[in-house]
Write an enzyme that holds these catalytic residues in place. Structure first.
Site, PDB file in Angstrom:
ATOM      1  N   ASP A  64     -18.646  49.015 -40.756  1.00  0.00           N
ATOM      2  CA  ASP A  64     -18.614  48.758 -42.084  1.00  0.00           C
ATOM      3  C   ASP A  64     -19.748  47.805 -42.534  1.00  0.00           C
ATOM      4  O   ASP A  64     -19.430  46.633 -42.624  1.00  0.00           O
ATOM      5  CB  ASP A  64     -17.191  48.479 -42.735  1.00  0.00           C
ATOM      6  CG  ASP A  64     -17.172  48.412 -44.310  1.00  0.00           C
ATOM      7  OD1 ASP A  64     -18.088  48.197 -44.801  1.00  0.00           O
ATOM      8  OD2 ASP A  64     -16.143  48.345 -44.858  1.00  0.00           O
TER       9      ASP A  64
ATOM     10  N   PHE B  79     -11.148  44.334 -44.715  1.00  0.00           N
ATOM     11  CA  PHE B  79     -11.125  45.053 -46.178  1.00  0.00           C
ATOM     12  C   PHE B  79     -12.202  46.202 -46.163  1.00  0.00           C
ATOM     13  O   PHE B  79     -13.173  45.978 -45.867  1.00  0.00           O
ATOM     14  CB  PHE B  79     -11.485  43.939 -47.217  1.00  0.00           C
ATOM     15  CG  PHE B  79     -11.531  44.676 -48.402  1.00  0.00           C
ATOM     16  CD1 PHE B  79     -10.394  44.726 -49.344  1.00  0.00           C
ATOM     17  CD2 PHE B  79     -12.751  45.055 -48.941  1.00  0.00           C
ATOM     18  CE1 PHE B  79     -10.336  45.228 -50.425  1.00  0.00           C
ATOM     19  CE2 PHE B  79     -12.782  45.863 -50.237  1.00  0.00           C
ATOM     20  CZ  PHE B  79     -11.426  45.813 -51.007  1.00  0.00           C
TER      21      PHE B  79
ATOM     22  N   LYS C 297     -22.727  48.029 -51.325  1.00  0.00           N
ATOM     23  CA  LYS C 297     -22.991  46.840 -52.363  1.00  0.00           C
ATOM     24  C   LYS C 297     -24.422  46.868 -52.638  1.00  0.00           C
ATOM     25  O   LYS C 297     -24.923  47.109 -53.952  1.00  0.00           O
ATOM     26  CB  LYS C 297     -22.299  45.765 -51.908  1.00  0.00           C
ATOM     27  CG  LYS C 297     -20.606  45.774 -51.917  1.00  0.00           C
ATOM     28  CD  LYS C 297     -20.170  44.550 -51.679  1.00  0.00           C
ATOM     29  CE  LYS C 297     -18.843  44.612 -52.180  1.00  0.00           C
ATOM     30  NZ  LYS C 297     -17.614  44.921 -51.336  1.00  0.00           N
TER      31      LYS C 297
HETATM   32  C1  LIG Z   1     -16.508  45.928 -51.113  1.00  0.00           C
HETATM   33  C2  LIG Z   1     -16.531  46.479 -49.774  1.00  0.00           C
HETATM   34  C3  LIG Z   1     -15.772  47.759 -49.638  1.00  0.00           C
HETATM   35  C4  LIG Z   1     -15.485  48.562 -50.891  1.00  0.00           C
HETATM   36  O1  LIG Z   1     -16.300  48.957 -51.635  1.00  0.00           O
HETATM   37  P1  LIG Z   1     -16.412  49.519 -53.227  1.00  0.00           P
HETATM   38  O2  LIG Z   1     -17.554  49.786 -53.678  1.00  0.00           O
HETATM   39  O3  LIG Z   1     -15.650  48.388 -54.063  1.00  0.00           O
HETATM   40  O4  LIG Z   1     -15.378  50.550 -53.185  1.00  0.00           O
HETATM   41  C5  LIG Z   1     -15.608  48.105 -48.344  1.00  0.00           C
HETATM   42  N1  LIG Z   1     -15.889  47.382 -47.507  1.00  0.00           N
HETATM   43  C6  LIG Z   1     -16.427  46.144 -47.466  1.00  0.00           C
HETATM   44  C7  LIG Z   1     -16.846  45.537 -46.292  1.00  0.00           C
HETATM   45  C8  LIG Z   1     -16.665  45.595 -48.757  1.00  0.00           C
HETATM   46  O5  LIG Z   1     -17.080  44.583 -48.739  1.00  0.00           O
END
Ligand SMILES: *Cc1c(COP(=O)(O)O)cnc(C)c1O
Length: 431
Positions: free
Chosen positions: A256, A171, A285
């Site tokens: 990420d 994700f 986040k």
């Molecule tokens: C939440 C998340 C995203 C997306 O972040 P948003 O601020 O919701 O756009 C991307 N990568 C990971 C691993 C995430 O947990």
């Protein structure tokens, strides 16, 4: 004239007002009444929200009906310091009252100080750089564009590196580029065609990675722990193998850490001890302690110069208030020894969870925790949890995720462990 000279606002008829006075309650304000208004005014992409939250303090939040909850989700790994943290609040307020926004034709001291701080915290090598965004998906969009420039010619065309590798279960966000990196079919299919060239390979399988990688690959995107997939850490050794394979093929290794970064695992980065230097990292986040901000960090001179002047941009990214919020968050985490708390309370929770009847597996690091149940009752557990005063999340039919504020105390964690058996029973009875 005077106002121009002093820089103050001209005399105004606006009085200082609590925000609540601006919200039309129409004489009613129960949760049920708010949700009726929600359903007629907000787009339905999130379904029906579980509660209407009106106030928070530390790890606690209250809903419109006055019910109190222990927040074990922290806005999905966002409220690193809990709610309404006095220090973060005061820093944000002071920056907002000084200078709230400038365009990217200008910079501001908080933006520069935060970039320096992030490069220092992540032990970035010389020549490393930062690009600020407003969210995780935007940080990954920037990384996607960075990848497109790997192997590209100076004439503006992209080169022979047409492929990007991501993992099954990944994700990376919901905008088109990040969505192309995201694996889940239900998220992707309604929006195809997505930006091309992304190949998803089996999770945690070194042989599959080595087989997929060659000189047509621009980048490999990895989450150190897949959060949305139910808190699944990459197997030991995978990151090292990925670093070796990407280096050999000339592909970028992009981590990420949107969910796992900023102390979530008890370290600034989940990959701090992996013994590798990636080419780029994305953060978001927890970075702003609840204020929206994301970042792409590019490691080393070569990667940092892949995007040149004019090739990327954002109106809000790196805004003085957002960068002040992040500076405050990082300072509070450091000075309050929050990372130590994450390790202690995380271990306590995992040990406690493993001993609960009906819990079949516990995963995760620090305060990013996933646990599986012996039946497909996770959505019912979320509801029973709310009724019992706990906010948790179900990323899968039998998986519960916890990503509480990093300041959660052992006592607070203990109240959840004590309540969990009854919550599980209620959820099973409701099936
Ligand atoms: C939440 C998340 C995203 C997306 O972040 P948003 O601020 O919701 O756009 C991307 N990568 C990971 C691993 C995430 O947990």
């Amino acid at each position: 004239m005077n106002a121009v000279k002093t820089g103050s606002h001209a005399a105004s008829t606006l009085e200082k007002t609590p925000v609540g006075d601006l919200v039309e309650t129409k004489g009613h304000s129960s949760g049920a009444e708010w949700l009726t208004r929600y359903s007629t005014s907000l787009m339905g992409v999130f379904g029906t929200p579980q509660r209407v939250l009106v106030r928070g303090a530390g790890c606690l939040v209250w809903d419109a009906d006055g019910k109190e909850y222990l927040d074990l989700l922290g806005g999905i790994a966002v409220n690193a310091l809990g709610h309404a943290h006095p220090f973060v609040t005061s820093v944000i307020s002071s920056q907002l009252a000084t200078l709230g926004h400038v365009s990217n034709f200008f910079t501001s001291p908080t933006q520069i100080a935060l970039a320096e701080k992030l490069l220092a915290l992540t032990h970035a090598p010389a020549g490393s750089k930062v690009f600020f965004t407003n969210s995780g998906t935007e940080a990954n969009e920037a990384a996607f564009k960075l990848a497109r420039r790997n192997g590209a010619g100076p004439d503006g065309t992209t080169g022979k590196r047409t492929k990007i590798i991501a993992l099954e279960g990944a994700f990376h966000g919901r905008t088109m580029g990040a969505l192309a990196l995201t694996a889940k079919e239900a998220y992707r299919a309604p929006f195809e065609p997505l930006p091309g060239g992304v190949v998803h390979i089996p999770f945690g399988d070194v042989a599959a990675l080595e087989a997929a990688i060659d000189e047509t690959v621009a980048a490999v995107f990895l989450e150190p722990i897949q959060g949305e997939a139910g808190v699944r850490p990459l197997p030991p050794g995978y990151l090292k193998a990925a670093r070796e394979a990407t280096t050999k093929a000339g592909a970028l290794l992009i981590l990420d850490e949107v969910q796992t970064g900023i102390g979530r695992t008890g370290k600034w980065l989940a990959t701090e001890d992996a013994g590798i230097v990636p080419d780029a990292i994305t953060l978001a986040k927890g970075l702003g302690g609840g204020f929206p901000i994301g970042a792409l960090l590019t490691f080393g001179e070569r990667t940092s110069s892949l995007l040149s002047a004019g090739q990327h941009g954002t109106t809000f990214g790196g805004n003085p208030v957002a960068t002040a919020a992040a500076l405050a968050t990082l300072h509070a985490i450091e000075s309050q020894r929050v990372l130590e708390n994450v390790a202690v309370v995380g271990d306590y929770l995992r040990t406690g969870l493993a001993a609960v009847d009906g819990v079949t597996e516990v995963r995760g690091v620090g305060l990013l925790i996933g646990f599986d149940l012996d039946a497909d009752v996770a959505p019912a557990v979320v509801i029973a949890g709310l009724d019992a005063g706990f906010i948790v999340n179900s990323p899968g039919p039998r998986t519960i995720r916890l990503a509480p504020p990093l300041v959660l105390t052992k006592d607070q964690a203990g109240t959840f462990l004590a309540a969990l058996p009854a919550i599980l029973q209620t959820a099973k009875d409701a099936q």
